[in-house]
Design an enzyme around this catalytic site. Structure first.
Site, PDB file in Angstrom:
ATOM      1  N   GLU A 179       0.954  -1.136   0.107  1.00  0.00           N
ATOM      2  CA  GLU A 179      -0.094   0.003   0.169  1.00  0.00           C
ATOM      3  C   GLU A 179       0.729   1.352  -0.014  1.00  0.00           C
ATOM      4  O   GLU A 179       0.513   1.982  -0.745  1.00  0.00           O
ATOM      5  CB  GLU A 179      -0.783   0.053   1.463  1.00  0.00           C
ATOM      6  CG  GLU A 179      -1.967  -0.842   1.163  1.00  0.00           C
ATOM      7  CD  GLU A 179      -3.225  -0.520  -0.059  1.00  0.00           C
ATOM      8  OE1 GLU A 179      -3.831   0.549   0.219  1.00  0.00           O
ATOM      9  OE2 GLU A 179      -2.834  -0.992  -1.214  1.00  0.00           O
ATOM     10  N   ASP A 180       1.959   1.272   0.767  1.00  0.00           N
ATOM     11  CA  ASP A 180       2.506   2.343   0.973  1.00  0.00           C
ATOM     12  C   ASP A 180       3.911   2.667   0.466  1.00  0.00           C
ATOM     13  O   ASP A 180       4.602   3.677   0.259  1.00  0.00           O
ATOM     14  CB  ASP A 180       3.040   2.564   2.565  1.00  0.00           C
ATOM     15  CG  ASP A 180       1.505   2.323   3.525  1.00  0.00           C
ATOM     16  OD1 ASP A 180       0.592   2.699   3.111  1.00  0.00           O
ATOM     17  OD2 ASP A 180       1.844   2.200   4.670  1.00  0.00           O
TER      18      ASP A 180
END
Ligand code: MN
Length: 704
Positions: free
Chosen positions: A76-77
């Site tokens: 996600e990051d």
């Protein structure tokens, strides 16, 4: 790394050395990926995945789950892909990380109750591997524990989401301690003032009561010992959130909610439960009407216990639950035990059974930590096998039965959307309307103002709503089409009298409608189209109502058929007429007109009833495709079916159906095809090219 090293050492208490070294490399991988990122508290980001992994380690989860926990935010990051994770840590770990990331991506948009329930179910249904949910719960638990660092507004939103979604999931999975902690933390951040006041009051009350509770507990223990019952006796403390909820839902004061002593007594077998009950009733008087025997009559979810309430000393009631250790485990396992009891028939899969066992062992470990527990690999669970959860373009969630298609979805949104749907985009991709929907699909229906439901949809829709709306629409459409056909049939009948519909005035119509007790002119026309009234009769009636009835002439032309009349004109299944065939229309009562070929045996039988037969002729411009059956006899050789099919396609026809029956001696095979053709010429062309295939011995059209 100091902190991590300490944890790895702790984890090696139950994990193998090779697991630990994989975890170490996952830690370094994650640390590098999150390099330069910080949490709101100011700590380096890696502290969060490490803490999540450690929560899972407290539950003794396997090393795949811990590895995935360390990596759970990298997709996600950061720029890391699933393929990279798969390469370094294996497919199962990559699947887990991917699963957690998918859950993260879903935005929680409305706080309505039903929506929250659907959302919970969807999360559970999407995560086919229960470890995904556990990682997600651990992730949420750590975020809740460190929520202080987040700004107040976001804090409230996360707390609300936890209260509505994640705490109930933990509860549903029977993960009681996680459930309680999530609820209390949510309560604390949602209502900080109420939490503070309540916490203080509970602390004070406990201080005051400690002595009394201790005394009651001692006397219970002594009495059980005297009766030779081996038992563990625990005081039950209520959690802040459940006290608060009880006050609100039952409109009780704090003193009323807290003014009960709760005890749980765990004994070794069922027999001992009843001895313990007798002993307690001898010690304090039971309150009449409060005793429940859930051992003899278990609750629907399998819960078993004896419940009784006693008059305690100083007038405070004492609630006691008495159960065996086995019953206790099931009580704590919540829905996990429910799976086991739910379908006593064959449908409960081994997988679910294993999952249940595993959840139980997890619970056991939570209470008696330190126990070595064998973990099962690849735990997969489908908690709601009968439903799928679909997103509307606006992010709303809808529950549909499993197997539901895009058309079902369209009708569940709105009848008009169903009636007008022409296409569907599933996850931004154009798909056929019959596509079965999957959990988490984002579905967008494309409508057109003049689109109509297709009768073929009835073959694949699964919801009653879609089915009944399609049927209703077709019935209405059928009426309109019957009116149109009736008009044409009547016009033709009027031509027998050298007249036409234009020669009939409103007065004649009104009179006929009245005389025949019909509701309207349309009804009479529809009746003609449906064969309930005869066009010739109606024509005579209408004209006789005029001033000068014209004499019968008998030179009516044929009704022209173009094949696009809809349901009012059907083509007989027996002889399957195609343009170019000489045809006859047969009016059957209530079903409209059936078109047969001249030589169809059905027509021969209907000769006795000439009034029901109609002269019809093909519109030379017919554009539609018609079904026709042909039969081939071919020599048995490899690939001959493919060759025949290719030849048919080459001739511009579609194959609707094929059946192949080898003859007894195995040298020849009968093949039956149902094809779509535009007319007799087209069919002749196809048959000619089929005859050119050397293996084809005979080609013939099949009628009846
Ligand atoms: Mn996280």
């Amino acid at each position: 790394m100091g902190e991590a090293a300490t944890l790895f050492k702790e984890w090696s208490g139950y994990l193998k050395p090779e697991d630990i070294s994989q975890l170490e490399s996952a830690y370094h991988f994650s640390e590098a990926a999150h390099e330069g990122q910080f949490r709101k508290s100011g700590e380096p980001y890696i502290s969060h995945p490490l803490a999540v992994a450690n929560i899972l380690a407290q539950w003794h989860l396997d090393s795949q789950a811990l590895t995935a926990a360390l990596l759970h935010d990298v997709m996600e990051d950061t720029a890391v892909t699933k393929t990279e994770i798969s390469k370094s840590f294996g497919r199962p770990v990559a699947d887990l990380v991917d699963g957690v990331s998918k859950l993260d991506r879903i935005e929680f948009e409305t706080q309505e109750k039903a929506q929250a329930e659907n959302f919970r179910k969807m999360l559970l249904a999407m995560a086919r591997d229960v470890r995904v949910i556990l990682i997600k719960l651990a992730d949420r638990l750590h975020n809740m524990r460190t929520l202080e660092a987040v700004e107040p507004r976001k804090r409230r939103r996360i707390a609300r989401e936890t209260m509505d979604i994640y705490a109930p999931i933990a509860n549903r999975l029977g993960l009681n301690s996680i459930y309680q902690e999530l609820e209390d933390l949510s309560f604390k951040h949602l209502y900080p003032d109420r939490y503070r006041v309540l916490a203080k009051a509970v602390k004070a009350a406990r201080g005051n009561r400690r002595e009394i509770v201790g005394k009651v507990m001692e006397s219970i223990k002594r009495r059980l010992r005297d009766n030779k019952v081996e038992a563990q006796v625990h005081g039950r403390e209520k959690h802040l959130n459940s006290i608060y909820r009880k006050m609100r839902e039952k409109h009780l004061s704090f003193a009323q909610v807290l003014d009960v002593f709760g005890f749980r007594i765990i004994v070794k077998d069922v027999h001992a439960c009843y001895i313990a009950l007798g002993a307690l009733h001898g010690l304090f008087k039971p309150i009449p009407g409060k005793f429940k025997d859930y051992i003899a009559i278990p609750k629907a979810n399998g819960y078993q216990s004896l419940h009784t309430t006693l008059f305690g000393p100083f007038g405070t009631p004492i609630e006691a639950q008495i159960r065996t250790a086995e019953m206790h485990k099931i009580a704590e396992a919540g829905v996990a035990s429910h799976w086991l009891y739910k379908s006593s028939d064959t449908s409960l899969s081994d997988l679910q059974r294993k999952t249940h066992q595993w959840l139980q062992s997890l619970l056991q470990m939570q209470s008696e930590s330190g126990d070595s527990v064998e973990f099962l690999e690849h735990l997969k669970v489908d908690l709601f096998p009968d439903e799928v959860y679909i997103f509307t373009p606006k992010g709303q969630i809808m529950a549909l039965p499993r197997g539901a298609t895009a058309v079902d979805f369209a009708y569940s949104v709105h009848t008009d959307i169903g009636n007008r749907c022409v296409a569907v985009k599933i996850n931004q991709e154009l798909m056929p309307l019959r596509t079965e929907l999957k959990n988490g699909d984002r579905v967008e229906i494309i409508t057109a103002a003049h689109a109509k439901p297709n009768p073929l949809w009835l073959n694949f829709v699964v919801t009653a709503k879609a089915r009944s709306h399609i049927r209703h629409f077709l019935k209405t459409m059928h009426f309109q089409e019957s009116v149109q056909l009736g008009e044409r049939l009547l016009n033709q009948a009027l031509a027998n009298y050298k007249a036409g519909l234009a020669d009939v005035n409103d007065r004649q119509w009104d009179k006929l409608v009245r005389d025949s007790s019909a509701k309207s002119r349309h009804e009479i026309l529809a009746d003609i189209g449906l064969g309930k009234r005869l066009a010739a009769v109606v024509a005579r009636q209408l004209l006789s109502l005029g001033e000068t009835p014209p004499p019968e002439d008998g030179s009516a032309g044929s009704v022209v058929i173009h094949g696009s009349e809809g349901m009012a004109v059907q083509f007989a299944r027996c002889c399957k007429p195609i343009p170019g065939d000489p045809i006859i229309g047969l009016i059957s009562k209530g079903q409209g007109m059936l078109i047969h070929t001249h030589d169809c045996p059905v027509i021969a039988k209907a000769r006795a009833d000439p009034e029901r037969q109609l002269d019809v002729a093909w519109d030379p411009e017919t554009k539609k495709l018609f079904e026709v059956s042909i039969k081939l006899v071919v020599a048995n050789r490899r690939g001959v079916l493919a060759q025949v099919a290719a030849e048919i396609a080459e001739a511009g026809s579609n194959i609707q159906n094929v059946s192949v029956n080898p003859e007894d001696d195995g040298t020849y095979t009968d093949m039956h095809f149902t094809l779509q053709v535009s007319n007799r010429l087209h069919l002749a062309r196809i048959m000619r090219s089929l005859r050119r295939i050397p293996e084809v011995v005979r080609v013939s059209r099949v009628k009846g």
